[in-house]
Design an enzyme around this catalytic site. Structure first.
Site, PDB file in Angstrom:
ATOM      1  N   PRO A  54     -38.960 -37.725 -21.768  1.00 13.56           N
ATOM      2  CA  PRO A  54     -37.830 -37.377 -22.524  1.00 13.56           C
ATOM      3  C   PRO A  54     -37.018 -36.183 -21.796  1.00 13.56           C
ATOM      4  CG  PRO A  54     -39.298 -36.677 -23.790  1.00 13.56           C
ATOM      5  CD  PRO A  54     -40.003 -37.532 -22.788  1.00 13.56           C
ATOM      6  N   LYS A 105     -32.530 -38.808 -20.279  1.00 13.30           N
ATOM      7  CA  LYS A 105     -31.997 -39.779 -19.597  1.00 13.30           C
ATOM      8  C   LYS A 105     -31.969 -41.038 -20.197  1.00 13.30           C
ATOM      9  CE  LYS A 105     -30.476 -37.313 -16.319  1.00 13.30           C
ATOM     10  NZ  LYS A 105     -29.186 -37.070 -16.333  1.00 13.30           N
ATOM     11  N   HIS A 135     -20.913 -29.077 -23.090  1.00 14.23           N
ATOM     12  CA  HIS A 135     -21.816 -28.030 -22.336  1.00 14.23           C
ATOM     13  C   HIS A 135     -21.626 -28.014 -20.998  1.00 14.23           C
ATOM     14  CE1 HIS A 135     -24.904 -27.529 -25.912  1.00 14.23           C
ATOM     15  NE2 HIS A 135     -23.789 -27.623 -26.238  1.00 14.23           N
ATOM     16  N   TYR A 152     -34.364 -24.579 -21.593  1.00 14.16           N
ATOM     17  CA  TYR A 152     -35.683 -25.226 -21.174  1.00 14.16           C
ATOM     18  C   TYR A 152     -36.566 -24.147 -20.886  1.00 14.16           C
ATOM     19  CZ  TYR A 152     -33.614 -30.054 -20.591  1.00 14.16           C
ATOM     20  OH  TYR A 152     -33.086 -31.314 -20.992  1.00 14.16           O
ATOM     21  N   TYR A 177     -28.690 -33.815 -13.308  1.00  9.91           N
ATOM     22  CA  TYR A 177     -28.606 -33.412 -14.773  1.00  9.91           C
ATOM     23  C   TYR A 177     -27.390 -34.130 -15.296  1.00  9.91           C
ATOM     24  CZ  TYR A 177     -30.011 -31.610 -19.044  1.00  9.91           C
ATOM     25  OH  TYR A 177     -30.306 -31.286 -20.481  1.00  9.91           O
TER      26      TYR A 177
HETATM   27  C1  PHB Z   1     -31.944 -33.329 -27.482  1.00 10.06           C
HETATM   28  O1  PHB Z   1     -31.183 -32.691 -27.843  1.00 10.06           O
HETATM   29  O2  PHB Z   1     -32.606 -34.187 -28.233  1.00 10.06           O
HETATM   30  C2  PHB Z   1     -32.758 -33.257 -26.237  1.00 10.06           C
HETATM   31  C3  PHB Z   1     -32.064 -32.693 -25.175  1.00 10.06           C
HETATM   32  C4  PHB Z   1     -32.413 -32.328 -23.757  1.00 10.06           C
HETATM   33  C5  PHB Z   1     -33.476 -33.135 -23.551  1.00 10.06           C
HETATM   34  C6  PHB Z   1     -34.215 -34.152 -24.347  1.00 10.06           C
HETATM   35  C7  PHB Z   1     -33.838 -34.080 -25.825  1.00 10.06           C
HETATM   36  O3  PHB Z   1     -34.265 -33.060 -21.957  1.00 10.06           O
END
Ligand code: PHB
Ligand code: APR
Length: 390
Positions: A291, A295, A72, A201, A383
């Site tokens: 989460p 990380k 990505h 997000y 990120y």
């Molecule tokens: C996930 O794909 O499980 C995932 C992705 C981004 C995050 C947390 C979990 O910030």
């Protein structure tokens, strides 16, 4: 039984450490309380930083990751009914993130260890760490009911937040820093294609939501919920309805059978130092991040990279300088990543009480972030993962 490094825990930290030590000619034994099936099926996050991918590929365990992982180059932030793409690769000189489930990393590492003749003892119990203040530490345990022990030079505590390693350090030798959050995540794995090829997000007045994926046909979706939420109150229809509301407009959300459902608590935790005598803590045994930002696994990988190099320096030159610096080296990165995870969590979640001032400030910060190349660059470099330091 005797080995050079006894490793407690067959999560990503313990398994990758065993593999990196093997590449340096250092012997280890991994002790795991769960079955192989359990650790290979445990659903966790699935976003790998560029540095994590590079390390797995360089160390020869990235073949399937390269084939099946989804690269990505950006992600989307949604707030105030607007959507903004952050061009992660454009802002970081071409770095990217890879979507590849943690349990797939675990499967690849177990296979590599066993193919190389490595020892992983599954389903062991009553693990105890002994003599870490001496030159002859030991791990005692039970396997199939029978008492057994491993004598070693060092012990790596890679047994996660609830493991025995950190708990075995005498009271007062470690300092813990901790913060809980007044919310949790309800996560589902759904047999439905992702709504977008990139992660979304969402900051929303109803609460945070995250639209991510495992493959091009499997979606992973999260909703902010109360920390004491009972999953029984969340039939699938209610989850889909809330996800649709928080996603807002744009493409309709593809739905499908819910394959797995669970609640993840949110916590920031760091223990200092990450070492006591001949016991070295790595991964979740030493720190937990909320989460948001994904990380946890990446930080565990960064720890064991440092630890493997330090053990190698010890065995190759007899110098303990790198081992003595292990905790300090790791904690610099740990605190930076804690800061980023805490910041992203505070930026995107609705805090109970519906504080209008906080919501306005969150919007102002998001507005600034997506309008400033400098702010987006700072976000993007965190990120995709800060560079490794030695
Ligand atoms: C996930 O794909 O499980 C995932 C992705 C981004 C995050 C947390 C979990 O910030
Ligand atoms: N004896 C032996 N093994 C143990 C014990 C014990 N007493 N206690 C826990 N374990 C095992 C667990 O069963 C687990 O397999 O230790 C392993 C720890 O693995 P993880 O919890 O996956 O932790 P870690 O390897 O540090 O991985 C980093 O960060 O955010 C998270 O999801 C991310 O799990 C990932 C973690």
């Amino acid at each position: 039984m005797r080995t050079q490094v006894a490793i407690i825990g067959a999560g990503p930290a313990g398994l990758l450490l065993a593999h990196l030590l093997h590449l340096r000619g250092i012997e280890s034994v991994v002790l795991e309380s769960q079955s192989r099936k359990h650790v290979e099926e445990r659903i966790r996050a699935g976003v790998l930083e560029q540095g994590t991918v590079d390390l797995l590929v360089e160390s020869g365990v990235g073949e399937r990751l390269r084939r099946e992982g989804l690269t990505h180059h950006g992600l989307e932030l949604r707030f105030g009914r607007r959507a903004h793409r952050i061009d992660l690769s454009g802002l970081t000189g071409g770095r990217a993130l890879t979507v590849y489930a943690q349990q797939e990393v675990v499967k690849d590492l177990i296979q590599a260890r066993l193919a190389a003749g490595g020892t992983i003892l599954f389903e062991i119990s009553d693990v105890e760490v002994r003599g870490v203040g001496t030159n002859a530490p030991r791990v005692v345990f039970r396997k199939d009911g029978a008492a057994d022990a491993i004598a070693c030079d060092f012990i790596a505590g890679c047994d996660g937040f609830h493991g025995v390693s950190r708990a075995s350090v005498p009271r007062g030798a470690l300092t813990a820093h901790e913060q809980d959050y007044p919310f949790a995540w309800l996560g589902i794995l759904a047999d439905a294609p992702p709504v977008s090829p990139e992660l979304i997000y969402c900051q929303h007045e109803l609460g945070f939501a995250l639209f991510t994926m495992r493959t091009t046909r499997l979606s992973r979706l999260y909703l902010q919920c109360a920390p004491d939420e009972d999953i029984a109150n969340w039939p699938d229809d209610r989850i889909w309805e809330k996800l649709r509301a928080r996603l807002g407009g744009g493409a309709p959300l593809p739905e499908g059978p819910v394959l797995q459902k669970g609640i993840t608590g949110m916590r920031s935790f760091v223990v200092e130092p990450m070492q006591h005598g001949r016991l070295f803590l790595a991964g979740d045994a030493a720190h937990i991040v909320p989460p948001t930002g994904a990380k946890g696994l990446n930080l565990a990988v960064a720890d064991v990279r440092v630890l493997a190099q330090a053990f190698a320096a010890h065995y190759e030159s007899g110098s303990s300088a790198a081992l003595d610096r292990y905790s300090e080296t790791c904690l610099r990165r740990v605190w930076r990543v804690q800061r980023f995870s805490w910041w992203m969590t505070a930026l995107l979640h609705r805090f109970p009480g519906g504080d209008a001032m906080r919501q306005r400030l969150q919007h102002a910060e998001l507005d600034y972030l997506v309008g400033s190349r400098a702010a987006m660059t700072a976000f993007a470099e965190n990120y995709v993962g800060l560079p490794f330091e030695d």
